[in-house]
Design an enzyme around this catalytic site. Structure first.
Site, short mmCIF file in Angstrom:
data_model
loop_
_atom_site.label_atom_id
_atom_site.label_comp_id
_atom_site.label_asym_id
_atom_site.label_seq_id
_atom_site.Cartn_x
_atom_site.Cartn_y
_atom_site.Cartn_z
N TYR A 141 0.83 -1.21 0.00
CA TYR A 141 0.00 0.00 0.00
C TYR A 141 0.86 1.26 0.00
O TYR A 141 0.44 2.31 -0.47
CB TYR A 141 -0.90 0.04 1.24
CG TYR A 141 -2.24 -0.63 1.08
CD1 TYR A 141 -2.34 -1.96 0.70
CD2 TYR A 141 -3.42 0.06 1.34
CE1 TYR A 141 -3.57 -2.58 0.58
CE2 TYR A 141 -4.66 -0.54 1.22
CZ TYR A 141 -4.72 -1.86 0.85
OH TYR A 141 -5.95 -2.45 0.72
N LYS A 191 3.26 -15.23 2.31
CA LYS A 191 3.47 -15.96 1.05
C LYS A 191 4.97 -16.22 0.96
O LYS A 191 5.64 -15.83 0.00
CB LYS A 191 2.93 -15.10 -0.12
CG LYS A 191 2.87 -15.81 -1.45
CD LYS A 191 1.78 -16.87 -1.54
CE LYS A 191 1.91 -17.63 -2.86
NZ LYS A 191 1.00 -18.79 -2.94
N ASP A 223 -2.91 -18.18 0.38
CA ASP A 223 -3.91 -18.88 -0.46
C ASP A 223 -4.58 -19.99 0.34
O ASP A 223 -5.80 -20.17 0.30
CB ASP A 223 -3.28 -19.41 -1.76
CG ASP A 223 -1.98 -20.17 -1.55
OD1 ASP A 223 -1.44 -20.16 -0.42
OD2 ASP A 223 -1.51 -20.81 -2.52
N ASP A 247 -6.34 -6.93 4.14
CA ASP A 247 -7.47 -6.27 3.48
C ASP A 247 -8.39 -7.35 2.91
O ASP A 247 -9.61 -7.34 3.13
CB ASP A 247 -6.96 -5.35 2.36
CG ASP A 247 -8.10 -4.68 1.62
OD1 ASP A 247 -9.02 -4.18 2.30
OD2 ASP A 247 -8.08 -4.66 0.38
N ASP A 251 -12.20 -9.04 4.70
CA ASP A 251 -13.50 -9.04 4.02
C ASP A 251 -14.08 -10.46 4.03
O ASP A 251 -15.27 -10.67 4.26
CB ASP A 251 -13.38 -8.57 2.57
CG ASP A 251 -13.59 -7.06 2.41
OD1 ASP A 251 -13.30 -6.32 3.37
OD2 ASP A 251 -14.04 -6.63 1.33
C1 IPM Z 1 -10.40 -1.17 4.06
C2 IPM Z 1 -10.67 -0.57 2.71
C3 IPM Z 1 -9.53 0.37 2.36
C4 IPM Z 1 -8.27 -0.46 2.28
C5 IPM Z 1 -9.73 1.20 1.09
C6 IPM Z 1 -11.01 1.99 1.11
C7 IPM Z 1 -8.56 2.09 0.80
O1 IPM Z 1 -10.85 -1.56 1.75
O2 IPM Z 1 -10.29 -0.42 5.03
O3 IPM Z 1 -10.30 -2.40 4.14
O4 IPM Z 1 -7.97 -1.06 1.25
O5 IPM Z 1 -7.56 -0.53 3.29
MG MG Z 2 -10.91 -3.53 2.55
#
Ligand code: IPM
Ligand code: MG
Length: 358
Positions: A141, A191, A223, A247, A251
């Site tokens: 990032y 990884k 993975d 990230d 999710d």
């Molecule tokens: C998160 C989001 C952010 C990230 C984006 C909006 C930049 O997806 O907080 O997980 O990738 O960190």
């Molecule tokens: Mg995110």
């Protein structure tokens, strides 16, 4: 207690869910005798529209001076065509960087009454309680070199995954410390079969582990971890990983619990902690009173606990969320037959009502 909280609602559903959490925090203040002062600032797309940049200096100052930051979400299709450095996401990334928020804690816990809302089978997720510890200010990032450059015959896009010993060490410590308050198991995700940055990651995590002999450590390739999270997520207690892997995996972990609209996060570091739902600005449902405010309300509970050390207060908010769900209140994302469908503000009001009754 007296404290200033910076409120950065941002874009899309951020503008709808943040006020619900603020309502709760105000109620906490009244009931427990704390004075929270709320100061709002602009961030993301709405800051671009108003001021021309995603992270105005004023907002940064406000965030630095506050004891904690409550953030909604940033981004949306309106700003997608903008040059990279002017995108709404840079507002959030800039805040993380400038506030030194290197540790992102994303707990994924299944509320038992929501087992039906998950796309996974009940027995796979029942009792699920894991914590993703995501490194937040390093990795690909922020790594350099980065950019898009011209080359003969086209262009070349570049990003760099970089981690230093110091960066790995401090996030590993956070993970082991967190594990000590939980089931004492850390899985470090990398990884290392392909990336040198991961090879170093693994080595340093092993070194830090020597100071935490009471915590069990294992390593897993990313993975495989993505696969294990849907196959048998209950094997995990604390997952510690890089910015990008965290990230993605957070999710995935969120969705195990039924909806990404349920999960809070805390970002900690040198300055004020930043608290935000892990979901995004959801432009498709923004402005329709459809969003689930629980992730943001639960983020406020994390703020009470991590920044203010107000454990009783945090528990009171969490228990209000539980009782609200128990009474069948559901926003659209977690709705199932036989429950009570409500909008964003009605859900916020319902949690407030149960808080008042608690
Ligand atoms: C998160 C989001 C952010 C990230 C984006 C909006 C930049 O997806 O907080 O997980 O990738 O960190
Ligand atoms: Mg995110």
């Amino acid at each position: 207690m007296k404290a200033t909280i910076a409120v950065l609602a941002g874009d899309g559903i951020g503008r709808e869910v943040v006020p619900e959490a603020v309502k709760l925090l105000k109620a906490v203040g009244e009931r427990f005798g704390h004075v929270f002062e709320f100061v709002s600032g602009d961030v993301g797309g709405q800051a671009i529209d108003k001021i021309g940049v995603p992270l105005p200096q004023e907002t940064l100052t406000l965030a630095k001076q506050a004891a904690a930051v409550l953030l909604g979400a940033v981004g949306g299709p309106k700003w997608e065509g903008l040059e990279y450095s002017l995108r709404p996401e840079r507002g959030l990334l800039g805040l993380r960087e400038q506030l030194g928020l290197f540790a992102n804690l994303r707990p994924a816990k299944l509320y038992p009454m929501l087992a039906e809302a998950s796309t996974l089978k009940r027995d796979v997720i029942e009792g699920l309680d894991l914590l993703v510890v995501r490194e937040l200010t390093g990795g690909i990032y922020f790594g350099k070199p980065r950019g898009i450059e011209k080359i003969p015959g086209g262009e070349r896009g570049i990003n760099t995954e970089v981690y230093t010993t110091q960066e790995i060490r401090r996030i590993a410590k956070i993970a082991f410390d967190a594990a000590r308050k939980r089931r004492r198991r850390v899985t470090s995700v990398d990884k290392a079969n392909v990336l040198e940055s991961s090879e170093l990651w693994r080595r340093v995590v092993n070194e830090v582990h020597r100071d935490f002999p009471d915590v069990e450590l294992s390593h897993m390739y990313v993975d495989n971890c993505a696969m294990q999270l849907v196959r048998n997520p209950k094997q995990f207690d604390v997952l510690v990983t890089t910015n990008l892997f965290g990230d993605i995996l957070s999710d995935e972990a969120a969705m195990l619990t039924g909806s990404i609209g349920m999960l809070p996060s805390a970002s900690l570091g040198a300055h004020a902690g930043l608290y935000e739902p892990i979901h995004g600005s959801a432009p498709d449902i923004a402005g329709k009173n459809l969003a689930n405010p629980i992730a943001t309300i639960a983020s406020a509970a994390l703020m009470l606990s991590y920044t203010f050390h107000l454990e009783k207060e945090a528990e009171a908010v969490e228990s209000a969320i539980l009782r609200t769900l128990d009474q069948g209140y559901r926003t659209k994302d977690i709705h199932s037959p036989g429950t009570r469908l409500v909008g964003t503000s009605e859900m916020g009001d319902a949690v407030l009502k149960h808080f008042a009754q608690g």
